[in-house]
Enzyme design. Sequence first.
Site, mmCIF file in Angstrom:
data_model
loop_
_atom_site.group_PDB
_atom_site.id
_atom_site.type_symbol
_atom_site.label_atom_id
_atom_site.label_comp_id
_atom_site.label_asym_id
_atom_site.label_seq_id
_atom_site.Cartn_x
_atom_site.Cartn_y
_atom_site.Cartn_z
ATOM 1 N N GLU A 1 0.829 -1.209 0.000
ATOM 2 C CA GLU A 1 0.000 0.000 0.000
ATOM 3 C C GLU A 1 0.861 1.255 0.000
ATOM 4 O OE1 GLU A 1 -3.805 -1.923 2.370
ATOM 5 O OE2 GLU A 1 -2.183 -1.056 3.554
ATOM 6 N N GLU B 1 -11.407 -3.366 -2.737
ATOM 7 C CA GLU B 1 -11.372 -4.731 -2.220
ATOM 8 C C GLU B 1 -11.904 -4.709 -0.798
ATOM 9 O OE1 GLU B 1 -6.700 -5.189 -1.145
ATOM 10 O OE2 GLU B 1 -7.184 -5.137 -3.263
#
Length: 488
Positions: A184, A378
């Site tokens: 991330e 997600e």
Amino acid sequence: MAGNALANYVQVYVMLPLDVITVDNTFEKEDETRAQLKKLTEAGADGVMIDVWWGLVEGKEPGVYDWSAYRQVFKLVQEAGLKLQAIMSCHQCGGNVGDVVNIPIPQWVRDVGKSNPDIFYTNRSGLTNIEYLTLGVDDQPLFHGRTAIQLYADYMKSFRENMADFLDAGVVVDIEVGLGPAGEMRYPSYPQSQGWVFPGVGEFICYDKYLQADFKAAAEEAGHPEWDLLDDAGTYNDTPEKTQFFADNGTYQTDKGKFFLTWYSNKLIKHGDKILDEANKVFLGCKVQLAIKVSGIHWWYNVPNHAAELTAGYYNLDDRDGYRTIAHMLTRHRASMNFTCAEMRDSEQSSEAKSAPEELVQQVLSAGWREGLNLACENALNRYDATAYNTILRNARPQGINKNGPPEHKLHGFTYLRVSDELFQEQNYTTFKTFVRRMHANLDYNPNVDPVAPLERSKAEIPIEEILEVAQPKLEPFPFDKDTDLPV
């Protein structure tokens, strides 16, 4: 009518298990994986997502890449008729929520850290985090003559060369560029491996010597040589009011606090920008979508200081949009943004965490749509229930289905976390199949939805001043329906 309905179709990908490739970089689960892919195909899924671990492929020595295990997996995916989203995973697996295996970054990179621990992100007390190299060494030639960015670029080049047949065949359609821990774009501000527990505010992680020197130079240039890095923002498991920095009328609202937060978040944006530029050069002309992942930091969202977002590197406040700036940078590369926690409801969260995942998702998606990006989501945690699926469906088409053409807003894709034995248990699998069909607007699987155009060269670099202009005023998010109009 079918053409109009097709405009409402949202592609569904499913993440493969973290350990589909062993820690020795071999593929031993061929039969099991083939059976899983068959189940996904039968469910109508569009494709799968896989972590492509740098620590496995270039694990032995610098510049020596072994793609053989991944080629075997990609071949199975191709045979199953599924598309593939590949994550360039230049981080360690292990130490974050859901990590079931331990795959460190390459040993020869970690060896550099034995004599120079500052290549790793470091907190104020001097603890280093070996999950990912600090962005402070992005341009430092410390790795057998290469900079960190050159390491990542060379890794992607090798992927392109060795997976050219899968790229040319349209199997690989998405390259998600890892930019930090857990893949991330963030700082490792809330590491479970160092004792962080939810809902601690986390810590600012910028105390390696490279980032310290960078801040010192920036402060001097701004006419404040007396400013040092923060010493009043607390530790991992503090609540905001326990710290001077995040307290009401805290340091975060002073000139020094604003200067620090701007510097800290800008470093992250520039880090993403530079690596995406390299990825764009590598995959130029390939029919792939470049993407990055932004973390869903939903705790302390409901207080003015947004403490946990700030420590992660997202300078987001009630009057400042810390996600629009990231989205604006992505427009340069025509990259998409993948966001998490699409399944969460506010009502499921504990009140003391001041958590608001629904509002956070609405803010981030609205910021991305305003910048004209393709957006994906997600789920953050494994869920098999209708409530979670219906929340995802609502976020995938916030204003519902449009029978006459494209809906007002829709996700470009959704990636479900993840393949497991539990997912394929009878009731769970039945519900999942219904979910996929609803995401597809009740249409059959269609391989030709949203075809990917050949990647064009990134546009000119956007000056950071221009990126910062979109942070304010912070606009209201687009209206989201309370519930989906196509429930599971």
